[in-house]
Each structure stands twice: as C-alpha cells, then as structure tokens.
Write an enzyme that holds these catalytic residues in place. Structure first.
Site, mmCIF file in Angstrom:
data_model
loop_
_atom_site.group_PDB
_atom_site.id
_atom_site.type_symbol
_atom_site.label_atom_id
_atom_site.label_comp_id
_atom_site.label_asym_id
_atom_site.label_seq_id
_atom_site.Cartn_x
_atom_site.Cartn_y
_atom_site.Cartn_z
ATOM 1 N N GLU A 152 0.875 -1.166 0.000
ATOM 2 C CA GLU A 152 0.000 0.000 0.000
ATOM 3 C C GLU A 152 0.913 1.217 0.000
ATOM 4 O OE1 GLU A 152 -3.145 -0.258 -0.555
ATOM 5 O OE2 GLU A 152 -3.088 -2.440 -0.348
ATOM 6 N N HIS A 307 -7.890 -3.303 -0.002
ATOM 7 C CA HIS A 307 -6.779 -2.341 0.026
ATOM 8 C C HIS A 307 -6.067 -2.292 1.369
ATOM 9 C CE1 HIS A 307 -7.726 -1.013 -3.984
ATOM 10 N NE2 HIS A 307 -8.976 -0.764 -3.626
#
EC number: 3.1.-.-
Length: 337
Positions: A152, A307
């Site tokens: 990320e 995510h």
C-alpha cells in the site's frame, strides 16, 4: 490468454507452461504422496474420476458421495483400503470396486467427483481417516515457496508524486501444502509526503499514527533481507518467487521508489508471478477488478478489508491455494530486468 487443453497435449496439461493439468499421470505413480485433485473430465468443471462419468446417465441414476460410501461400506469395500494397500492407486481401486458394487448405477459429475473437491479437513470430518486427511491434495509446483506481497502506498486525487510505500506485507506460502508458514509485516514512514491524505486513509485504512515513527523504506528492506535469511529463502537450493496481484508492486512501485532514494533493488524482487495472469491462464478470462473478480470467479469469500496490504495478501494466498487444488501449476510471468 489461453488455457491448457486436453486436446492440445494428449489429454494432459504441461506443468512447465502453467495451466490446468491432468493428475496423476499414468500408473505407476512414483511420487511419495497421492494427488486426488482434478483430471480432465467429459465437460468443463468436471473434476476427478472421469471414467466413472457417463454423460448419458440420468440424474435419477446418479449417486452422491455419501450414497457411494454407504453402498461400498455395506458391501465390505472400505474406502480406506487403498491407504493400506497403496494409496497411489486410490482412484483405480475405487473405480473397480464401485463398478462391481454399484452395478447399473452410473455416477454423474455430482457423484463421485465430489470426493475430489472436498477438502482434506472435511474428509477427516466425514470419517475418511487421518491418513487420507494428511495426504497433500496438490500437484507439485515449480517452487518450494511463494512469497505473496501487496504494497500500500501514499495516494491522493489527483495522484501525488512520488508515491511511497507505507505498508510492506509478505506471506511465505509453502509450495507443497499451499499453507502460510510465516509472515513479514511492517508499516513504513513516508518521507517526501509524510502526512497521509484523507483519501489515502479512506482507501487503505491506514491512519497517520500507524506510520509515524515507523522505519524508513531502507530500514524495512534491510529487515526483509534478514527475514528472508532467517526463513532459509536465500539458500541457493531453495526456489522461491514473489506473487503479486498485478505488475505494479515490483515493476513500478518498489523500483521507482528505490531509484528516487538511491537504493539498490535486491535480485529476489526482480522476478514474480502476476496472479491476474495466472488466473486468466487457469480460468480463461481476465479479472478486470482484480481480487474481487478472482474471488467471485472461484466462489471464495473476500478476506478482510479491500486495500489492506496484509488482507490482500491473504486473499492472494487463498486464490492461489484454490487454483493449485484445481491443478494449476504456477510459473513466473515477469520478464527479466
């Protein structure tokens, strides 16, 4: 994208090319464990024991897995007998006994093949014994370990430059059992844009306190190397490869940030498997929405938060395990740097 087909390879997939394979090969089976996974059937989606399937059989003439077991048990033909007499011949044993015992009852894809799709844990739960549950239900892979990775990074709308890695997770997946053996997970302090944007926090779930005071990317890369050494992954006799959902992580993000910071990129980051490509080889369609499409296509529940780097890694590992169970052999998709 193409899938391996029975017609293209004499009824068997080719494991060195990646694709669905027919397993086990013609007897005798010389491997020390028994593969009870997919073999080419008479229609798409048919897994295991194609010889037991008669496409002309009516649903009324079909017997499910538990009916098969009940009839065999009642006749004194234990389904565990092959484990004592040579588990490698399990399918041929069951085929011959089932034909003798069941007579005119023909088995459809919803019958005996269901035995192959049931997990080893369920086999144990249904009374098939610990010995069968302990068998490895996967074909041999080309790698000892798969290193599942999903970064990320800092982000905003419009996009900020340069982006910086803020979550660095790796799962060590055993290539024989497809189980997670070890986890590396660290958050990273961004230095160019140290303040996370509201967009970034909403997308990734990472708040400012999770990155403040964390090691820099250089320090995290040093710890990755230490972890790799501790896990035996730097041994030249151990074959491992990274797996990502797309090429962005190791083709764009890591080399781009390392170049910006003047850091070297370790050689082990320079080859990987793009799970999207692997999935398209196996399933014959491209997953436009990444993990969401792959989970849906394989009837898997999404794990955790989208995510989240570590949760995405768990989803990747679960998808890989499912594809491997269906007979897919993973191969490198990246081109040499």
């Amino acid at each position: 994208m193409a899938t391996a087909s029975p017609a293209a390879d004499g009824g068997r997939g080719r494991p060195w090319e990646g694709g669905l394979v027919s397993w086990p090969p013609a007897p005798p089976l010389t491997l020390p464990w028994t593969w009870m996974g997919p073999s080419w059937g008479q229609h798409p989606g048919h897994w295991g024991f194609p010889a037991l399937t008669d496409p002309s059989a009516s649903p009324a003439a079909s017997l499910g897995i538990f009916e098969v077991r009940r009839v065999l048990d009642a006749s004194g033909c234990s389904m565990l007998a092959p484990l004592q007499t040579g588990a490698a011949r399990f399918s041929s044993y069951l085929l011959s006994r089932a034909r003798k015992v069941l007579g005119s009852h023909l088995l459809s894809p919803c019958g005996v093949p269901e035995l192959c799709s049931i997990s080893t844990r369920k086999l144990a739960a249904h009374g098939f014994g610990a010995a069968m549950a302990a068998m490895v239900p996967f074909p041999p892979q080309r790698y000892h370990y798969f290193l599942v990775l999903d970064f990320e990074a800092t982000c905003d709308k419009p996009q900020i430059h340069p982006q910086e890695i803020i979550e660095f997770p790796i799962l060590k997946l055993n290539g024989r059992t497809m189980e997670i053996e070890s986890t590396f997970h660290m958050y990273v302090q961004p230095v160019v844009h140290p303040q996370l944007t509201p967009f970034c926090t909403e997308l990734t779930g990472i708040i400012q306190a999770m990155v403040d005071g964390q090691p820099s990317l250089q320090q995290v890369l040093e710890r990755v190397d230490e972890w790799m050494a501790k896990e035996g992954l730097l041994d030249p006799n151990v074959k491992s490869i990274f797996v990502t959902c797309g090429d962005w992580d190791l083709k764009v993000m890591l080399p781009g940030q390392c170049h910006y910071l003047g850091l070297p990129v370790a050689d082990y980051f320079k080859q990987w498997i793009n799970l999207k490509k692997a999935y398209s080889f196996a399933m014959g369609c491209w997953p436009k929405n990444g993990l969401l499409d792959m989970n849906k296509g394989l009837s898997l529940q999404h794990i955790g938060r989208p995510h989240s780097g570590i949760d995405d890694c768990k989803n990747i590992a679960n998808i890989m395990k499912t594809l491997a169970y269906r007979g897919f052999i993973f191969k490198q998709t990246s081109k040499p740097f």
